[in-house]
Write a protein that holds these residues in place. Structure first.
Motif, PDB file in Angstrom:
ATOM      1  N   ARG A  77       0.737  -1.248   0.054  1.00 25.07           N
ATOM      2  CA  ARG A  77       0.115   0.018  -0.049  1.00 25.07           C
ATOM      3  C   ARG A  77       0.776   1.150  -0.103  1.00 25.07           C
ATOM      4  O   ARG A  77       0.728   2.253  -0.645  1.00 25.07           O
ATOM      5  CB  ARG A  77      -0.844  -0.068   1.290  1.00 25.07           C
ATOM      6  N   LEU A  78       1.970   1.372   0.729  1.00 23.46           N
ATOM      7  CA  LEU A  78       2.689   2.477   1.066  1.00 23.46           C
ATOM      8  C   LEU A  78       3.681   2.683  -0.559  1.00 23.46           C
ATOM      9  O   LEU A  78       3.572   3.953  -0.788  1.00 23.46           O
ATOM     10  CB  LEU A  78       3.724   2.136   2.032  1.00 23.46           C
ATOM     11  N   TYR A  79       3.729   1.763  -1.002  1.00 26.51           N
ATOM     12  CA  TYR A  79       4.564   1.710  -2.510  1.00 26.51           C
ATOM     13  C   TYR A  79       3.519   2.485  -3.421  1.00 26.51           C
ATOM     14  O   TYR A  79       4.056   3.476  -4.105  1.00 26.51           O
ATOM     15  CB  TYR A  79       5.007   0.290  -2.825  1.00 26.51           C
ATOM     16  N   TYR A  80       2.244   1.864  -3.351  1.00 26.46           N
ATOM     17  CA  TYR A  80       1.334   2.525  -4.358  1.00 26.46           C
ATOM     18  C   TYR A  80       1.306   4.001  -4.020  1.00 26.46           C
ATOM     19  O   TYR A  80       1.068   4.817  -4.868  1.00 26.46           O
ATOM     20  CB  TYR A  80       0.013   1.706  -4.278  1.00 26.46           C
ATOM     21  N   VAL A  81       0.865   4.315  -2.914  1.00 23.40           N
ATOM     22  CA  VAL A  81       0.473   5.574  -2.364  1.00 23.40           C
ATOM     23  C   VAL A  81       1.698   6.535  -2.527  1.00 23.40           C
ATOM     24  O   VAL A  81       1.521   7.896  -3.116  1.00 23.40           O
ATOM     25  CB  VAL A  81       0.105   5.744  -0.843  1.00 23.40           C
ATOM     26  N   ALA A  86       0.049  12.658  -5.265  1.00 30.60           N
ATOM     27  CA  ALA A  86      -0.515  14.145  -5.430  1.00 30.60           C
ATOM     28  C   ALA A  86      -2.130  13.549  -5.225  1.00 30.60           C
ATOM     29  O   ALA A  86      -2.953  14.360  -5.113  1.00 30.60           O
ATOM     30  CB  ALA A  86      -0.479  14.320  -6.927  1.00 30.60           C
ATOM     31  N   GLU A  87      -2.686  12.385  -5.831  1.00 27.69           N
ATOM     32  CA  GLU A  87      -3.910  12.126  -5.497  1.00 27.69           C
ATOM     33  C   GLU A  87      -4.137  12.016  -3.949  1.00 27.69           C
ATOM     34  O   GLU A  87      -5.247  12.293  -3.317  1.00 27.69           O
ATOM     35  CB  GLU A  87      -4.274  10.704  -6.368  1.00 27.69           C
ATOM     36  N   TYR A  88      -3.512  11.375  -3.388  1.00 28.03           N
ATOM     37  CA  TYR A  88      -3.582  10.868  -2.014  1.00 28.03           C
ATOM     38  C   TYR A  88      -3.596  11.928  -1.064  1.00 28.03           C
ATOM     39  O   TYR A  88      -4.172  12.047   0.217  1.00 28.03           O
ATOM     40  CB  TYR A  88      -3.008   9.716  -1.350  1.00 28.03           C
ATOM     41  N   PRO A  92      -6.373  12.557   2.278  1.00 28.65           N
ATOM     42  CA  PRO A  92      -5.413  11.640   3.009  1.00 28.65           C
ATOM     43  C   PRO A  92      -6.272  10.276   3.678  1.00 28.65           C
ATOM     44  O   PRO A  92      -5.894   9.375   4.165  1.00 28.65           O
ATOM     45  CB  PRO A  92      -4.932  12.515   4.007  1.00 28.65           C
ATOM     46  N   GLU A  93      -7.623  10.669   3.773  1.00 27.72           N
ATOM     47  CA  GLU A  93      -8.340   9.531   4.593  1.00 27.72           C
ATOM     48  C   GLU A  93      -8.537   8.303   3.623  1.00 27.72           C
ATOM     49  O   GLU A  93      -8.991   7.214   4.224  1.00 27.72           O
ATOM     50  CB  GLU A  93     -10.006  10.085   4.862  1.00 27.72           C
ATOM     51  N   ARG A  94      -8.136   8.384   2.221  1.00 27.87           N
ATOM     52  CA  ARG A  94      -8.276   7.276   1.644  1.00 27.87           C
ATOM     53  C   ARG A  94      -6.879   6.529   1.734  1.00 27.87           C
ATOM     54  O   ARG A  94      -6.780   5.390   0.942  1.00 27.87           O
ATOM     55  CB  ARG A  94      -8.322   7.828  -0.102  1.00 27.87           C
TER      56      ARG A  94
END
Length: 288
Positions: A77-81, A86-88, A92-94
């Protein structure tokens, strides 16, 4: 007749029913979560079975599975985020909404490998033995988990009119491809590729038990790195939602690195490591 010109009813077999399996009051069971849980359970059982065939204590694989989950899923998940920051950053709640999709297998591999290294050092057991026993389960889990992308209508490829085309709802399409309805089911391509790698690893495992060919500890894990990375390299080129680093697709960069590391690792293992004995002794006696 060109293959792209086919337009058969088979296409409707690849229309996602949606991400939710069942909803009972406040309880929602999503396909993505169910598939991940199933992959973990099947993977642990398979690793324990393979451990017994190598005369390794299967309880070690049960303990390791906890470490792998703790290390792999947050890292995925961290890798993807991080690559979609820019999106997250705006939502941030996502970040913790892993059930909505958005995990990267390369992050999981990195996190799981680190967790296995730490586990091996603490338990004073062979990392290479652990890696060999987990590799078939890992690639099988990837084959299962890719179907989560199907139910979430994500990780699809470019528009296509092939018989096995995948219908993507309008709200899930990239803005510049909104006028297209059908896309390459890259989740399916990767799932099938993973199953072929799984078959190869199992074949090597059982042939290795008989000594034909004689394997070195770590061979299966390195073969996994090379073969999975090779498939991901070309499949990633079809996708429309790749994580990018400038003009480069990150997954392709990592896949190329995986091929190089895997090939170099095989060379290193066969120069520096001894073969598996004819009868594999318990894990704690194999050493690294």
């Amino acid at each position: 007749m060109a293959l792209e010109s086919f337009n058969l009813p088979l296409a409707f077999l690849f229309t996602s029913p949606g991400p939710i399996l069942v909803k009972i009051g406040p309880i929602t069971i999503r396909w993505y979560g169910l598939l991940i849980a199933s992959a973990v359970l099947i993977g642990v059982s398979l690793s324990q079975y393979l451990a017994k065939r190598r005369q390794v204590n299967p309880d070690l694989l049960s303990d390791l599975s906890i470490w792998l989950v703790i290390g792999a899923i947050p890292a995925a998940r961290l890798y993807y985020v991080l690559f979609q920051w820019a999106e997250y950053a705006e939502n941030p709640e996502r970040i913790i909404a892993i059930w909505q999709g958005g995990i990267a297998i390369h992050g999981a591999i990195i996190g799981g490998t680190l967790a296995a290294l730490i586990f091996a050092k603490l338990k004073r057991v062979s990392f290479w033995q652990l890696a060999d026993l987990v590799a078939p389960s890992l690639i099988l889990g990837q084959a299962i988990g890719r179907w989560g992308n199907f139910f979430n209508s994500e990780a699809f490829g470019a528009p296509t009119n092939l018989p096995w085309k995948l219908y993507i709802p309008l709200e899930r399409r990239p803005p510049d491809l909104a006028n297209f309805e059908y896309f390459h089911p890259t989740f399916l391509y990767e799932s099938v590729w993973d199953l072929m790698v799984f078959a190869l690893l199992l074949t090597l495992f059982f042939r290795g038990l008989s000594g034909r060919p004689r394997l070195r500890l770590g061979t299966l894990f390195m073969v996994y790195l090379v073969t999975y990375s090779f498939g991901r390299l070309w499949i990633e080129g079809l996708r429309t939602d790749s994580l990018m680093l400038g003009p480069l697709r990150i997954a392709q960069i990592v896949s190329l690195s995986g091929i190089v590391i895997g090939l170099a690792g095989l060379a290193w293992l066969y120069i520096n490591k001894r073969f598996l004995p004819d009868v594999v002794s318990p894990l704690k006696e194999n050493g690294e």
